[in-house]
Design a protein around this motif. Structure first.
Motif, PDB file in Angstrom:
ATOM      1  N   GLU A   1       0.771  -1.199  -0.008  1.00  0.00           N
ATOM      2  CA  GLU A   1      -0.119  -0.229   0.200  1.00  0.00           C
ATOM      3  C   GLU A   1       0.769   1.183   0.133  1.00  0.00           C
ATOM      4  OE1 GLU A   1      -3.220   0.210   2.683  1.00  0.00           O
ATOM      5  OE2 GLU A   1      -3.622  -1.620   2.720  1.00  0.00           O
ATOM      6  N   ILE A   2       1.870   1.097   0.791  1.00  0.00           N
ATOM      7  CA  ILE A   2       2.862   2.415   0.929  1.00  0.00           C
ATOM      8  C   ILE A   2       3.535   2.548  -0.547  1.00  0.00           C
ATOM      9  CG2 ILE A   2       5.075   3.297   1.904  1.00  0.00           C
ATOM     10  CD1 ILE A   2       4.196   1.870   4.467  1.00  0.00           C
ATOM     11  N   VAL A   3       3.899   1.475  -0.894  1.00  0.00           N
ATOM     12  CA  VAL A   3       4.646   1.625  -2.349  1.00  0.00           C
ATOM     13  C   VAL A   3       3.539   2.276  -3.430  1.00  0.00           C
ATOM     14  CG1 VAL A   3       5.632   0.334  -4.425  1.00  0.00           C
ATOM     15  CG2 VAL A   3       6.286   0.005  -1.959  1.00  0.00           C
ATOM     16  N   GLU A   4       2.253   1.778  -3.365  1.00  0.00           N
ATOM     17  CA  GLU A   4       1.341   2.287  -4.248  1.00  0.00           C
ATOM     18  C   GLU A   4       0.959   3.558  -3.929  1.00  0.00           C
ATOM     19  OE1 GLU A   4      -3.225   0.997  -4.934  1.00  0.00           O
ATOM     20  OE2 GLU A   4      -1.791  -0.670  -4.783  1.00  0.00           O
ATOM     21  N   LEU A   5       0.933   4.056  -2.781  1.00  0.00           N
ATOM     22  CA  LEU A   5       0.904   5.646  -2.404  1.00  0.00           C
ATOM     23  C   LEU A   5       1.922   6.270  -2.768  1.00  0.00           C
ATOM     24  CD1 LEU A   5      -1.100   5.194   1.180  1.00  0.00           C
ATOM     25  CD2 LEU A   5      -2.000   5.871  -0.786  1.00  0.00           C
ATOM     26  N   HIS A   6       3.165   5.898  -2.689  1.00  0.00           N
ATOM     27  CA  HIS A   6       4.269   6.530  -3.156  1.00  0.00           C
ATOM     28  C   HIS A   6       4.167   6.742  -4.710  1.00  0.00           C
ATOM     29  CE1 HIS A   6       6.572   7.564   0.269  1.00  0.00           C
ATOM     30  NE2 HIS A   6       6.378   6.422   0.769  1.00  0.00           N
ATOM     31  N   ALA A   7       3.919   5.545  -5.358  1.00  0.00           N
ATOM     32  CA  ALA A   7       3.636   5.657  -6.750  1.00  0.00           C
ATOM     33  C   ALA A   7       2.695   6.529  -7.335  1.00  0.00           C
ATOM     34  CB  ALA A   7       3.481   4.326  -7.471  1.00  0.00           C
ATOM     35  N   GLN A   8       1.399   6.588  -6.748  1.00  0.00           N
ATOM     36  CA  GLN A   8       0.342   7.800  -6.898  1.00  0.00           C
ATOM     37  C   GLN A   8       0.948   8.914  -6.557  1.00  0.00           C
ATOM     38  OE1 GLN A   8      -2.961   6.477  -4.472  1.00  0.00           O
ATOM     39  NE2 GLN A   8      -3.744   4.768  -5.877  1.00  0.00           N
ATOM     40  N   GLN A   9       1.506   9.199  -5.571  1.00  0.00           N
ATOM     41  CA  GLN A   9       2.159  10.480  -5.075  1.00  0.00           C
ATOM     42  C   GLN A   9       3.054  11.098  -6.224  1.00  0.00           C
ATOM     43  OE1 GLN A   9       4.089  10.658  -1.441  1.00  0.00           O
ATOM     44  NE2 GLN A   9       3.845  12.955  -1.201  1.00  0.00           N
ATOM     45  N   ASP A  10       4.054  10.194  -6.705  1.00  0.00           N
ATOM     46  CA  ASP A  10       5.061  10.501  -7.625  1.00  0.00           C
ATOM     47  C   ASP A  10       4.225  10.677  -9.120  1.00  0.00           C
ATOM     48  OD1 ASP A  10       7.013   9.967  -5.733  1.00  0.00           O
ATOM     49  OD2 ASP A  10       7.522   8.048  -6.794  1.00  0.00           O
ATOM     50  N   ARG A  11       3.152   9.811  -9.507  1.00  0.00           N
ATOM     51  CA  ARG A  11       2.531  10.243 -10.443  1.00  0.00           C
ATOM     52  C   ARG A  11       1.761  11.714 -10.394  1.00  0.00           C
ATOM     53  NH1 ARG A  11       1.363   4.746 -10.243  1.00  0.00           N
ATOM     54  NH2 ARG A  11      -0.811   5.155  -9.607  1.00  0.00           N
ATOM     55  N   ALA A  12       1.260  11.806  -9.254  1.00  0.00           N
ATOM     56  CA  ALA A  12       0.523  13.278  -9.088  1.00  0.00           C
ATOM     57  C   ALA A  12       1.523  14.479  -9.205  1.00  0.00           C
ATOM     58  CB  ALA A  12      -0.256  13.213  -7.874  1.00  0.00           C
ATOM     59  N   LEU A  13       2.709  14.311  -8.582  1.00  0.00           N
ATOM     60  CA  LEU A  13       3.722  15.057  -8.491  1.00  0.00           C
ATOM     61  C   LEU A  13       4.396  15.338 -10.274  1.00  0.00           C
ATOM     62  CD1 LEU A  13       5.758  14.443  -5.387  1.00  0.00           C
ATOM     63  CD2 LEU A  13       4.845  16.600  -5.836  1.00  0.00           C
ATOM     64  N   THR A  14       4.418  14.289 -10.758  1.00  0.00           N
ATOM     65  CA  THR A  14       4.946  14.450 -11.992  1.00  0.00           C
ATOM     66  C   THR A  14       3.681  15.193 -13.060  1.00  0.00           C
ATOM     67  OG1 THR A  14       6.087  12.127 -11.999  1.00  0.00           O
ATOM     68  CG2 THR A  14       5.587  13.175 -14.165  1.00  0.00           C
ATOM     69  N   GLN A  15       2.655  14.709 -12.896  1.00  0.00           N
ATOM     70  CA  GLN A  15       1.330  15.677 -13.555  1.00  0.00           C
ATOM     71  C   GLN A  15       1.435  17.170 -13.155  1.00  0.00           C
ATOM     72  OE1 GLN A  15      -1.992  13.562 -12.659  1.00  0.00           O
ATOM     73  NE2 GLN A  15      -1.905  11.826 -14.185  1.00  0.00           N
ATOM     74  N   THR A  16       1.726  17.287 -11.733  1.00  0.00           N
ATOM     75  CA  THR A  16       1.748  18.912 -11.535  1.00  0.00           C
ATOM     76  C   THR A  16       2.896  19.315 -11.932  1.00  0.00           C
ATOM     77  OG1 THR A  16       0.494  17.886  -9.425  1.00  0.00           O
ATOM     78  CG2 THR A  16       1.729  20.061  -9.329  1.00  0.00           C
ATOM     79  N   ASP A  17       4.099  18.678 -12.004  1.00  0.00           N
ATOM     80  CA  ASP A  17       5.267  19.258 -12.585  1.00  0.00           C
ATOM     81  C   ASP A  17       4.921  19.705 -14.195  1.00  0.00           C
ATOM     82  OD1 ASP A  17       6.612  19.443 -10.290  1.00  0.00           O
ATOM     83  OD2 ASP A  17       8.036  17.432 -10.650  1.00  0.00           O
ATOM     84  N   ARG A  18       4.491  18.618 -14.770  1.00  0.00           N
ATOM     85  CA  ARG A  18       4.210  18.948 -16.219  1.00  0.00           C
ATOM     86  C   ARG A  18       3.229  20.017 -16.501  1.00  0.00           C
ATOM     87  NH1 ARG A  18       2.891  12.729 -17.765  1.00  0.00           N
ATOM     88  NH2 ARG A  18       5.182  11.884 -17.754  1.00  0.00           N
ATOM     89  N   LYS A  19       2.157  20.284 -15.477  1.00  0.00           N
ATOM     90  CA  LYS A  19       1.418  21.095 -15.717  1.00  0.00           C
ATOM     91  C   LYS A  19       1.830  22.575 -15.476  1.00  0.00           C
ATOM     92  CE  LYS A  19      -3.204  18.974 -14.602  1.00  0.00           C
ATOM     93  NZ  LYS A  19      -3.988  18.715 -13.398  1.00  0.00           N
TER      94      LYS A  19
END
Length: 157
Positions: free
Chosen positions: A104-122
């Motif tokens: 779960e923690i790894v999945e949450l980190h992955a989701q957080q990383d995706r969200a950060l990446t998306q935010t960085d892209r935006k």
């Protein structure tokens, strides 16, 4: 004097009579000895049989105690094995839960990383758009100034 001697002789015993009396006493002592030996043997036999009874009872008690000790040991071993099994089950369960939590923690980190990446892209897209808009406005301003300067130069001439 004869009368006195007769009286003394009556009180005295002859050697033969003394030996007979001694034999009777010795025979009587021998009988008593035999009786004592028989009595002693019977007492000894009674003590020996009593001792054997006590030995048998002691062996039975010892056997009961050993059986009880064996039973207690077996119960303790069983309890220990059951407790060991229960602890192993709990350990396995906790390991599974820990693995699930890690997943779960790894999945949450992955989701957080995706969200950060998306935010960085935006943000990068917005910055690029703003830069483009700024460059466009700069260009418009330069065109405007160039037109104004030409009109001002034309008017001066």
């Amino acid at each position: 004097m004869n009368t006195n001697l007769d009286m003394i002789y009556k009180d005295m015993v002859t050697k033969v009579q003394q030996e007979i009396a001694l034999q009777q006493v010795m025979s009587h002592i021998g009988g008593v000895k035999k009786d004592m030996i028989i009595l002693e043997k019977s007492e000894f036999s009674a003590l020996r049989s009593e001792n054997e009874k006590i030995k048998l009872e002691l062996q039975q008690i010892k056997k009961q105690v050993m059986d009880e000790i064996t039973k207690v040991r077996a119960d303790n071993k069983l309890n220990l094995n059951l407790e060991k099994s229960r602890v192993k089950e709990l350990y396995s369960l906790n390991e599974r839960k820990l693995l699930e939590m890690r997943t779960e923690i790894v999945e949450l980190h992955a989701q957080q990383d995706r969200a950060l990446t998306q935010t960085d892209r935006k943000i990068d897209t917005e910055v690029a758009d703003l830069k483009t808009m700024l460059e466009s406005h700069k260009l418009d301003n330069i065109k405007y100034l160039a037109v104004k300067i030409r009109k001002g130069a034309v008017s001066l001439s």
